[in-house]
Write a protein that holds these residues in place. Sequence first.
Motif, PDB file in Angstrom:
ATOM      1  N   ASP A  61       0.881  -1.228  -0.058  1.00 38.79           N
ATOM      2  CA  ASP A  61      -0.092  -0.146   0.089  1.00 38.79           C
ATOM      3  C   ASP A  61       0.965   1.247  -0.029  1.00 38.79           C
ATOM      4  O   ASP A  61       0.383   2.377  -0.416  1.00 38.79           O
ATOM      5  CB  ASP A  61      -0.974  -0.139   1.194  1.00 38.79           C
ATOM      6  N   GLY A  62       2.189   1.175   0.408  1.00 37.64           N
ATOM      7  CA  GLY A  62       2.911   2.514   0.458  1.00 37.64           C
ATOM      8  C   GLY A  62       4.005   2.309  -0.877  1.00 37.64           C
ATOM      9  O   GLY A  62       4.823   3.095  -0.642  1.00 37.64           O
ATOM     10  N   PHE A  63       3.510   1.684  -2.112  1.00 40.02           N
ATOM     11  CA  PHE A  63       4.516   1.712  -3.063  1.00 40.02           C
ATOM     12  C   PHE A  63       4.737   3.048  -3.504  1.00 40.02           C
ATOM     13  O   PHE A  63       3.680   3.828  -3.878  1.00 40.02           O
ATOM     14  CB  PHE A  63       3.993   0.565  -4.115  1.00 40.02           C
ATOM     15  N   VAL A  64       6.032   3.208  -3.991  1.00 42.93           N
ATOM     16  CA  VAL A  64       6.320   4.387  -4.631  1.00 42.93           C
ATOM     17  C   VAL A  64       7.386   3.958  -6.001  1.00 42.93           C
ATOM     18  O   VAL A  64       8.163   3.080  -6.061  1.00 42.93           O
ATOM     19  CB  VAL A  64       7.267   5.306  -3.725  1.00 42.93           C
ATOM     20  N   PHE A  65       6.760   4.585  -7.273  1.00 49.27           N
ATOM     21  CA  PHE A  65       7.298   4.159  -8.461  1.00 49.27           C
ATOM     22  C   PHE A  65       8.661   4.802  -8.596  1.00 49.27           C
ATOM     23  O   PHE A  65       8.778   5.859  -9.445  1.00 49.27           O
ATOM     24  CB  PHE A  65       6.364   4.640  -9.724  1.00 49.27           C
TER      25      PHE A  65
END
Length: 373
Positions: free
Chosen positions: A91-95
Amino acid sequence: MHYDALHWEMFLRGAVAGLLLFHLVNLALSGARPAVRAALGAFTLSVLGYLFCQQADVLLSVPRPLTLVLLSLCVSATAWMWVAARALFDDGFVFSAPVVVALAMVALGLAANVPYLPDAQKHVPVAFDSVLSYAHATAMLAFTVAALWEIVRGWQGDLVEPRRAARRWVALGIGLYAALALVIELAVRGQPIGRLLPALHVAGIGCVTLALAVLIARRSLDEVLGISALPPPVAHPEQAPSVPAPTVPEIKSSRGAQALERLTRAMTEERVYRREGLTVAALAQTLGFGEAALRTLINQQLGYRNFNDFLHHYRLQEASVRLANEDLPILTIALECGYGSIGPFNRAFKHRMGMTPSEYRGASRLANAPATT
């Protein structure tokens, strides 16, 4: 290359490519979690590239720049699969950082495969026996295993039912199929294999892609991806925090209201979150609920997507109060709040508060110190 011999295989590839394009268009539409959509789109593109790179006649018959583009997608497909799995279930994914790793895989794959293109164009058997080829093969296996790990590791704590279904049937199916296909591909690499095995592989990709299309048709992409709900904020030191219960929304069902009341009482009065290693199943047994019902209650009524975030809220609320008002060692507070060691507590606390527990304690003492004249 005779049309009569290849028309059925090219028709199959075209049909699967059409399914992949459907997913690309769906992912390109505006909706929840754009970073996740971008990661899934990159993986879908890599599969599309792989689909045509697998057929050497097609790959070598297009202009050289397009050949390199397709090859770049193909050689990095397992890396993009890992990025997609990480994006979908974090849920905290950063591209950002994961993309750098995937681009490094592109560079390695091109370095390992481009030197063999002239031999392939001359229909000379390719051995793929260079150091870079072995390094690329090892990296492909490593990324496949990493993708499977991303799918499996958060399974029990995932509270979003459509995403759990995607994790169970589609994502895991893609990962296992990719692992099997990769092992077979590496085993027969550089050997004549005819057209049946590649065609079966394309059919397998098509089946997985079709299954994903059916899931999206039944659920909708936004329902699977969802919008990351922010957990209730932990009070800052200067606010003299207490341990509030989550806001209880209005529930039409009296049975649902009773269940939420029981859950709230267990967390705020009985403090069951203090149990180290508490799982959804264990909490459900304590409350006398079904596990599926408890997942739905926490997700749909309290807005949590992950069970660990639900626990962190209560544990960090108590920890923040005790850090501000007690002189016990930080490790003791962490253990009594339900953490098994200081490492996970420090990471969770800093992620939520933006400071370490010791910094929080110092700030709270400074905020509460009597003013001097």
